[in-house]
Design a protein around this motif. Structure first.
Motif, PDB file in Angstrom:
ATOM      1  N   ALA A   1       0.475  -1.229   0.127  1.00 33.36           N
ATOM      2  CA  ALA A   1      -0.229   0.353   0.149  1.00 33.36           C
ATOM      3  C   ALA A   1       0.567   1.121  -0.064  1.00 33.36           C
ATOM      4  O   ALA A   1       0.553   2.144  -0.742  1.00 33.36           O
ATOM      5  CB  ALA A   1      -0.985  -0.077   1.241  1.00 33.36           C
TER       6      ALA A   1
ATOM      7  N   LEU B   1      -5.247  -2.437   6.317  1.00 32.28           N
ATOM      8  CA  LEU B   1      -5.487  -2.003   5.890  1.00 32.28           C
ATOM      9  C   LEU B   1      -6.022  -0.659   6.916  1.00 32.28           C
ATOM     10  O   LEU B   1      -6.979  -0.712   7.207  1.00 32.28           O
ATOM     11  CB  LEU B   1      -6.807  -1.475   4.824  1.00 32.28           C
ATOM     12  CG  LEU B   1      -6.683  -0.879   3.270  1.00 32.28           C
ATOM     13  CD1 LEU B   1      -5.311  -0.795   3.134  1.00 32.28           C
ATOM     14  CD2 LEU B   1      -7.808  -1.373   3.298  1.00 32.28           C
TER      15      LEU B   1
ATOM     16  N   VAL C   1      -4.412  -6.673   0.280  1.00 33.40           N
ATOM     17  CA  VAL C   1      -5.388  -6.803   2.463  1.00 33.40           C
ATOM     18  C   VAL C   1      -5.337  -8.453   1.441  1.00 33.40           C
ATOM     19  O   VAL C   1      -4.959  -9.367   2.572  1.00 33.40           O
ATOM     20  CB  VAL C   1      -6.955  -6.648   1.961  1.00 33.40           C
ATOM     21  CG1 VAL C   1      -7.773  -7.031   3.736  1.00 33.40           C
ATOM     22  CG2 VAL C   1      -6.365  -5.100   2.423  1.00 33.40           C
TER      23      VAL C   1
ATOM     24  N   GLY D   1      -3.527  -1.388  -2.874  1.00 33.30           N
ATOM     25  CA  GLY D   1      -3.371  -1.513  -1.097  1.00 33.30           C
ATOM     26  C   GLY D   1      -4.340  -2.100  -1.335  1.00 33.30           C
ATOM     27  O   GLY D   1      -4.664  -2.574   0.342  1.00 33.30           O
TER      28      GLY D   1
END
Length: 298
Positions: A101, A276, A269, A265
């Motif tokens: 991210a 996040l 996850v 980003g």
């Protein structure tokens, strides 16, 4: 008066959007796969070698007769060393230390900001007030990445060194982009030269002196890193991006490319197990929004 300019057909416009979206997917994949490689025994030096080696092997048959004087051109060498070698070394070092991210924010997300600043510095291309207004969210988004560590709210090891490497890589790519625009070099020629020249400089040093983790890495990971890094962002994304720009124009294409930080980003996850946080969500939204505005505003 009847205009003779050709209006793109509906099928061409669809092709342009598909090319732009495919570019976004490949560039987001570059961030995710680079971070995946960074979490293995591979060193950053290994991934640079895999990318340059694969790209050079593929491009060599198309590069046997480059235009006369290409290998003696100092401008070509400057762009190869900045946009090829320096960029890759900094970026892969960054992904050993910082999450994907952060890469989404500091690499594609920072480009409008850095390119605008460097174009002003190197070419005297002063941005409009509207363009500067669009850069404010990008600065705020980067601040969101730095805030947890500055405030002591970051859990786990510090990512500051990785973030600095990524920011350095972003600066190298922005410099390369401005030089390409300033010196007006054919994209296909530059793609071939950057890969081959970087490989010629780097490989002897890597093989003789640099630390390696290839012998501790599964063959499947070596193939993934070599093929994706060497062919995806290096060649395929470049051709798709140029096709999108030719059909949609630079502004609309640039606005779509603003999706890269968010896609990288969010993809990190489930694919990499990265958290996040609220700070990261804010950073991704602000940087992507700022990149979108910068691509649309004059």
């Amino acid at each position: 008066m009847t205009s003779l300019a050709r209006t793109p057909a509906h099928s061409d416009i669809l092709q342009g959007y598909l090319a732009a979206l495919a570019t976004v997917v490949i560039w987001a994949g570059f961030i995710l796969i680079s971070r995946l490689g960074g979490k293995t025994a591979l060193t950053g030096w290994d991934i640079v070698a895999l990318r340059l080696g694969t790209a050079s092997l593929f491009l060599l048959p198309f590069s046997l007769s480059l235009p006369a004087g290409t290998w003696r051109n100092k401008r070509m060498w400057a762009m190869a060393l900045i946009g090829g070698l320096l960029f890759l070394i900094l970026v892969y070092a960054g992904f050993k230390r910082a999450p994907a991210a952060h890469g989404g924010i500091l690499l594609p997300g920072m480009q409008p900001f850095l390119v605008t600043a460097l174009a002003w510095l190197l070419m005297g291309a002063r941005p409009s007030r509207l363009r500067l207004l669009g850069l404010i969210p990008i600065a705020a988004g980067v601040g969101c990445v730095a805030a947890p560590q500055m405030l002591g709210a970051h859990d786990g090891p510090s990512t500051l060194s990785g973030d600095l490497f990524l920011l350095g890589g972003s600066l190298a790519w922005a410099t390369y982009s401005v030089l390409v625009k300033k010196w007006v070099v054919d994209a296909w020629l530059l793609t071939r030269f950057v890969a081959l020249a970087s490989c010629l400089v780097y490989m002897p040093i890597y093989l003789a002196f640099l630390p390696k983790g290839i012998d501790q890495t599964p063959m499947s990971m070596l193939l993934l890193q070599g093929l994706y890094q060497g062919l995806g962002p290096t060649i395929v994304a470049m051709l798709l991006f140029l096709r999108a720009v030719a059909i949609l124009g630079a502004e609309r294409t640039g606005a779509l490319v603003a999706l890269v930080p968010v896609m990288a980003g969010l993809g990190a996850v489930p694919l990499l197990g990265e958290p996040l946080t609220g700070w990261l969500v804010a950073g991704l939204v602000l940087v992507s929004g700022g990149a979108f505005l910068s691509a649309r505003l004059k």
